[in-house]
Write a protein that holds these residues in place. Sequence first.
Motif, PDB file in Angstrom:
ATOM      1  N   GLY A  20       0.822  -1.212   0.000  1.00  0.00           N
ATOM      2  CA  GLY A  20       0.000   0.000   0.000  1.00  0.00           C
ATOM      3  C   GLY A  20       0.855   1.261   0.000  1.00  0.00           C
ATOM      4  O   GLY A  20       0.585   2.207  -0.739  1.00  0.00           O
ATOM      5  N   ASN A  21       1.894   1.266   0.820  1.00  0.00           N
ATOM      6  CA  ASN A  21       2.768   2.442   0.880  1.00  0.00           C
ATOM      7  C   ASN A  21       3.423   2.727  -0.465  1.00  0.00           C
ATOM      8  O   ASN A  21       3.560   3.880  -0.867  1.00  0.00           O
ATOM      9  CB  ASN A  21       3.859   2.230   1.941  1.00  0.00           C
ATOM     10  CG  ASN A  21       3.367   2.583   3.336  1.00  0.00           C
ATOM     11  OD1 ASN A  21       2.319   3.214   3.492  1.00  0.00           O
ATOM     12  ND2 ASN A  21       4.109   2.183   4.345  1.00  0.00           N
TER      13      ASN A  21
ATOM     14  N   SER B 148      -7.098  -0.455   0.172  1.00  0.00           N
ATOM     15  CA  SER B 148      -6.369  -1.516  -0.536  1.00  0.00           C
ATOM     16  C   SER B 148      -5.194  -0.899  -1.279  1.00  0.00           C
ATOM     17  O   SER B 148      -5.037   0.317  -1.316  1.00  0.00           O
ATOM     18  CB  SER B 148      -7.292  -2.196  -1.543  1.00  0.00           C
ATOM     19  OG  SER B 148      -7.588  -1.291  -2.589  1.00  0.00           O
ATOM     20  N   VAL B 149      -4.416  -1.758  -1.898  1.00  0.00           N
ATOM     21  CA  VAL B 149      -3.263  -1.271  -2.641  1.00  0.00           C
ATOM     22  C   VAL B 149      -3.726  -0.473  -3.867  1.00  0.00           C
ATOM     23  O   VAL B 149      -3.214   0.609  -4.156  1.00  0.00           O
ATOM     24  CB  VAL B 149      -2.349  -2.449  -3.047  1.00  0.00           C
ATOM     25  CG1 VAL B 149      -1.228  -1.987  -3.956  1.00  0.00           C
ATOM     26  CG2 VAL B 149      -1.772  -3.105  -1.796  1.00  0.00           C
ATOM     27  N   GLU B 150      -4.729  -1.007  -4.539  1.00  0.00           N
ATOM     28  CA  GLU B 150      -5.246  -0.323  -5.715  1.00  0.00           C
ATOM     29  C   GLU B 150      -5.798   1.062  -5.341  1.00  0.00           C
ATOM     30  O   GLU B 150      -5.537   2.060  -6.011  1.00  0.00           O
ATOM     31  CB  GLU B 150      -6.354  -1.180  -6.338  1.00  0.00           C
ATOM     32  CG  GLU B 150      -6.611  -0.865  -7.780  1.00  0.00           C
ATOM     33  CD  GLU B 150      -7.642  -1.823  -8.373  1.00  0.00           C
ATOM     34  OE1 GLU B 150      -8.021  -2.798  -7.708  1.00  0.00           O
ATOM     35  OE2 GLU B 150      -8.065  -1.561  -9.502  1.00  0.00           O
ATOM     36  N   ASP B 151      -6.561   1.078  -4.248  1.00  0.00           N
ATOM     37  CA  ASP B 151      -7.088   2.340  -3.709  1.00  0.00           C
ATOM     38  C   ASP B 151      -5.979   3.319  -3.386  1.00  0.00           C
ATOM     39  O   ASP B 151      -6.105   4.507  -3.617  1.00  0.00           O
ATOM     40  CB  ASP B 151      -7.796   2.050  -2.374  1.00  0.00           C
ATOM     41  CG  ASP B 151      -9.298   1.976  -2.543  1.00  0.00           C
ATOM     42  OD1 ASP B 151      -9.748   1.974  -3.699  1.00  0.00           O
ATOM     43  OD2 ASP B 151      -9.990   1.912  -1.514  1.00  0.00           O
TER      44      ASP B 151
ATOM     45  N   PRO C 238      -5.375  21.569   1.788  1.00  0.00           N
ATOM     46  CA  PRO C 238      -4.608  20.357   2.070  1.00  0.00           C
ATOM     47  C   PRO C 238      -5.547  19.149   2.083  1.00  0.00           C
ATOM     48  O   PRO C 238      -6.666  19.257   2.585  1.00  0.00           O
ATOM     49  CB  PRO C 238      -4.022  20.593   3.462  1.00  0.00           C
ATOM     50  CG  PRO C 238      -4.422  21.941   3.896  1.00  0.00           C
ATOM     51  CD  PRO C 238      -5.380  22.520   2.916  1.00  0.00           C
ATOM     52  N   VAL C 239      -5.095  18.056   1.531  1.00  0.00           N
ATOM     53  CA  VAL C 239      -5.887  16.828   1.564  1.00  0.00           C
ATOM     54  C   VAL C 239      -5.115  15.786   2.360  1.00  0.00           C
ATOM     55  O   VAL C 239      -3.926  15.580   2.137  1.00  0.00           O
ATOM     56  CB  VAL C 239      -6.195  16.308   0.148  1.00  0.00           C
ATOM     57  CG1 VAL C 239      -6.953  14.983   0.210  1.00  0.00           C
ATOM     58  CG2 VAL C 239      -7.017  17.330  -0.629  1.00  0.00           C
ATOM     59  N   ILE C 240      -5.813  15.169   3.309  1.00  0.00           N
ATOM     60  CA  ILE C 240      -5.176  14.157   4.152  1.00  0.00           C
ATOM     61  C   ILE C 240      -5.620  12.778   3.687  1.00  0.00           C
ATOM     62  O   ILE C 240      -6.820  12.539   3.502  1.00  0.00           O
ATOM     63  CB  ILE C 240      -5.563  14.380   5.622  1.00  0.00           C
ATOM     64  CG1 ILE C 240      -4.963  15.706   6.102  1.00  0.00           C
ATOM     65  CG2 ILE C 240      -5.073  13.226   6.501  1.00  0.00           C
ATOM     66  CD1 ILE C 240      -5.606  16.252   7.335  1.00  0.00           C
ATOM     67  N   ILE C 241      -4.664  11.905   3.477  1.00  0.00           N
ATOM     68  CA  ILE C 241      -4.985  10.514   3.162  1.00  0.00           C
ATOM     69  C   ILE C 241      -4.739   9.695   4.419  1.00  0.00           C
ATOM     70  O   ILE C 241      -3.634   9.697   4.958  1.00  0.00           O
ATOM     71  CB  ILE C 241      -4.088   9.974   2.026  1.00  0.00           C
ATOM     72  CG1 ILE C 241      -4.291  10.795   0.748  1.00  0.00           C
ATOM     73  CG2 ILE C 241      -4.376   8.496   1.773  1.00  0.00           C
ATOM     74  CD1 ILE C 241      -3.329  10.421  -0.370  1.00  0.00           C
ATOM     75  N   LEU C 242      -5.785   9.027   4.886  1.00  0.00           N
ATOM     76  CA  LEU C 242      -5.603   8.140   6.031  1.00  0.00           C
ATOM     77  C   LEU C 242      -5.449   6.713   5.528  1.00  0.00           C
ATOM     78  O   LEU C 242      -6.336   6.159   4.891  1.00  0.00           O
ATOM     79  CB  LEU C 242      -6.792   8.240   6.991  1.00  0.00           C
ATOM     80  CG  LEU C 242      -6.949   9.563   7.741  1.00  0.00           C
ATOM     81  CD1 LEU C 242      -8.170   9.515   8.655  1.00  0.00           C
ATOM     82  CD2 LEU C 242      -5.706   9.895   8.549  1.00  0.00           C
ATOM     83  N   SER C 243      -4.277   6.174   5.789  1.00  0.00           N
ATOM     84  CA  SER C 243      -4.030   4.767   5.507  1.00  0.00           C
ATOM     85  C   SER C 243      -3.882   4.104   6.875  1.00  0.00           C
ATOM     86  O   SER C 243      -4.005   4.772   7.898  1.00  0.00           O
ATOM     87  CB  SER C 243      -2.757   4.655   4.670  1.00  0.00           C
ATOM     88  OG  SER C 243      -2.447   3.320   4.388  1.00  0.00           O
TER      89      SER C 243
ATOM     90  N   ALA D 100      -1.054  -0.356   4.480  1.00  0.00           N
ATOM     91  CA  ALA D 100       0.299   0.085   4.143  1.00  0.00           C
ATOM     92  C   ALA D 100       1.229  -1.073   3.821  1.00  0.00           C
ATOM     93  O   ALA D 100       2.086  -0.971   2.950  1.00  0.00           O
ATOM     94  CB  ALA D 100       0.869   0.903   5.300  1.00  0.00           C
ATOM     95  N   HIS D 101       1.077  -2.181   4.533  1.00  0.00           N
ATOM     96  CA  HIS D 101       2.051  -3.264   4.391  1.00  0.00           C
ATOM     97  C   HIS D 101       1.517  -4.504   3.692  1.00  0.00           C
ATOM     98  O   HIS D 101       2.245  -5.478   3.528  1.00  0.00           O
ATOM     99  CB  HIS D 101       2.624  -3.627   5.768  1.00  0.00           C
ATOM    100  CG  HIS D 101       3.538  -2.566   6.283  1.00  0.00           C
ATOM    101  ND1 HIS D 101       3.523  -2.139   7.581  1.00  0.00           N
ATOM    102  CD2 HIS D 101       4.462  -1.819   5.648  1.00  0.00           C
ATOM    103  CE1 HIS D 101       4.420  -1.181   7.721  1.00  0.00           C
ATOM    104  NE2 HIS D 101       5.005  -0.967   6.568  1.00  0.00           N
TER     105      HIS D 101
END
Lengths: 280, 200, 380
Positions: free
Chosen positions: C14-15, C148-151, C169-174, C179-180
């Motif tokens: 994901g990262n 997901s990874v695709e997301d 600013p846009v925050i992405i919460l993973s 991530a892994h």
Amino acid sequence: MTIPAQAIRHKYLRHNKKFPHVWCPGCGNGIVMAALLRAIYRMELSKDEIVLASGIGCSSRMPTYTDFNTLHTTHGRALTFATGLKLAKPSLNVVTIMGDGDATAIGGNHFIHAARRNLNLTAIIVNNSIYGMTGGQYSPTTPFGSKSTTSLYGHIEHDFSIAELAVTAGASFVARATVYHAALMDKLIEQAMRKRGFAVVEVISNCHVQYGRRNKLGGAVEMLKTYRDNAVTVKKAEKLSAEELAGKITIGVLTDREMPISTEEYKKVRQRANEAEGEL
Amino acid sequence: MRPMKAIRQRYEIRFSGSGGQGLITAAVIFAEAAGVYDGKFVCQTQSYGPEARGGRSKAEVVLSDSPIDYPKALNLDLLLAMNQVACDAYFFDLNASGLLIVDSTLVEQYPTSRIIPIPFTGIARDELGREMVANMIALGAVGHLCHRVTLENLEKALLNRVPKGTEKLNQEAFRRGVEEAEKCNLQDLPRSILTETDEV
Amino acid sequence: MISDLENKRLLLQGNEAVAYGALAAGCRFFAGYPITPATEISELLAAELPKVGGTFAQMEDEIASMGAIIGASLAGVKSMTATSGPGFSLMQENLGYACVAEVPCVIVNVMRGGPSTGLPTCPSQGDVQMARWGTHGDHPIIVLATSSVEDSFSITVKAFNLSEQFRVPVIILSDEVVAHTRECVQLPELKRIRIVDRIRPSVPPDWYKPYEGDNRGVPHMAAFGDGYRHHVTGLIHDEHGFPTQKENEVLHFQNRLTQKITRGFPEIMMTRNFMLEDAEVAVIAYGSVARSAYKAVEDARKQGTKAGLLQLITLFPFCRSQVTPVLEQCRAVLVPEMNMGQISREVQRVNQGKSIVVKHNRIDGNFITPQELYTQLVKL
């Protein structure tokens, strides 16, 4: 070179915008701003290529008044914004203006790391030994024993020497002046701006309102006279003992050294990255 | 050509042992072979952080012919245990008809009679001279026994992922693992006394 | 290099997908500070950015990272930083600056167990409300969640687009799970990805008002050095960018800041529906937990429970218009989260007696499993 003061005012100040300024009568910030503008005038830089970035505090209001690309950031963080600007667009000539608390207390970590990183930036630090805007609290450069609104009974901590801190942290160019030595100051600022690397000019300035008054140092004129009487040049200082230097202000260029600057080094990184890509 | 089984539902594999045995690497290679080369849906996860270094370590691969929702293993179809601690800790995550493959050099107590013991570490040390390739021997065995990945692609993924200069050693280890696995007959393994549909 | 990966099937974490998404979106500046479990984003961009003429900087802390990306964005370069909870806490001050000075930038927070140092290697969704309200004062912000990874790839592209479009600013919460986890993705052809760029002024420099909203309420943005000298400040400012305390100017500014986002609601609010058409009970979930919810809903359907799922992609502004119909349709709604109820309180705020909102919370560092959701779901 004679400096046409009025032409400089007309050229570089946003005179139709946000004057009068916030500074108290007799404040050293105006002297610093004038010195900076003279240096820029002499260097014949285009206003469009200059970014003047500041943190929070009295001196950090300076960008508001000057007609450059100006950036008034958060407290202590001017150098972090400047780092991003410079790395993203190295053609910009970025100057930061900070106060002593701004640069060495809340922004102390950014300051030493900016020096270590050695971008082609200029940092002017106006050191008036106090937090002026918030009403006179002690700062990292308030001398031992001094009085402030948060050290009513005498200050018990020791002060930073900003210029020496910059030298140790690895800045390419470090100089010091006082607001009394205005002519010297604008030469030092010019030298700093021409320097390829992280260049620091510490300017000892008077806050007679918040600092001078509480410590019986007199008004603006008296404080400037003290700077005149206590200043010794770097050359002279070399011959003096530590005891003789106590209470003196060393002025002039403390360090001027050639070191790789990180925007130039990053170009090599890009090259090496692409070479590595080619090998795959 | 080995017969490949369709993966209607999820097929879950866990590579387990101690940190440093290269189990995450093995799982990543497996996932790459099944996902990138075989074109299956895969999810590869691992235990991460201090636990992974020295202590118990696990890496999982979930395979499916349709998109995978929950990315971690729920009910293992294959468990590779490269040491006793991992074998003890994870055995009961394996379903009753699942395969347990252990490194018999390091696992002494077997929790079940339905087990495939192969001395991965021993072979690595004694035959190949490098204990660190035990994971690749195990990968070969897992690849062969699970019947859910083409071995050619598994080898290809392995050669892509291992450090330059070690390809030959790793390839040799991998093939050695396949060879060992070929000696096992899955039909001969003891079975769960209940049929698969009876198992809840 | 990213251009070599087009149309290729890749096994990515994901990262890594976030990093490739950023590159695809046109991100050319990244500043960060090492922190688990976000570090892979830095590592990949440190390797890839220089190949495309971009810049990577490892700063002295997350405060500096946030400052640096604002600086780079002001220079006209799309910028991003990535961190986890403790670093995200440090970023809040300058994040507020980016909101008030309307500097486009993307901040990735790979959530780990908190509070404080917490559980560095365990998944969590504990920073949801901080993402919305972390910096002081009322402020507009967009928060997206990846599952997901695709997301992670596509949401990162979308984050940059929204950031440029609204100058926010846009925050992405993973989270640690997303991530892994490694999954296979096929990166699309770069030229087929819709990219949005900030609108630059077309008036002559003398006419330029740096903080005058256009018809959408979004000011056009000149880069420093492009001839449009202007002032940028964290103080409340007038249309010229200069500090003001005049009531009418302050109010005008604050209203515009909020309304530019309000007007953009239809474009900003993104959700996914799964088996909702005839659902009698529903799960509202986001991030990695949505994946467990998909499975739980499927299993519940097999058992005969008419279950459905609303997956939130946009967490803030809260997707009221998508959540409301679900609350009106279903007799009960389950909100599972790896926190003590940070989105469920938003659902409850919208609910106002329409349905029964049931929380399902987990903060022990473990991922919520499909079984535990299934058990809850069939009881509703």
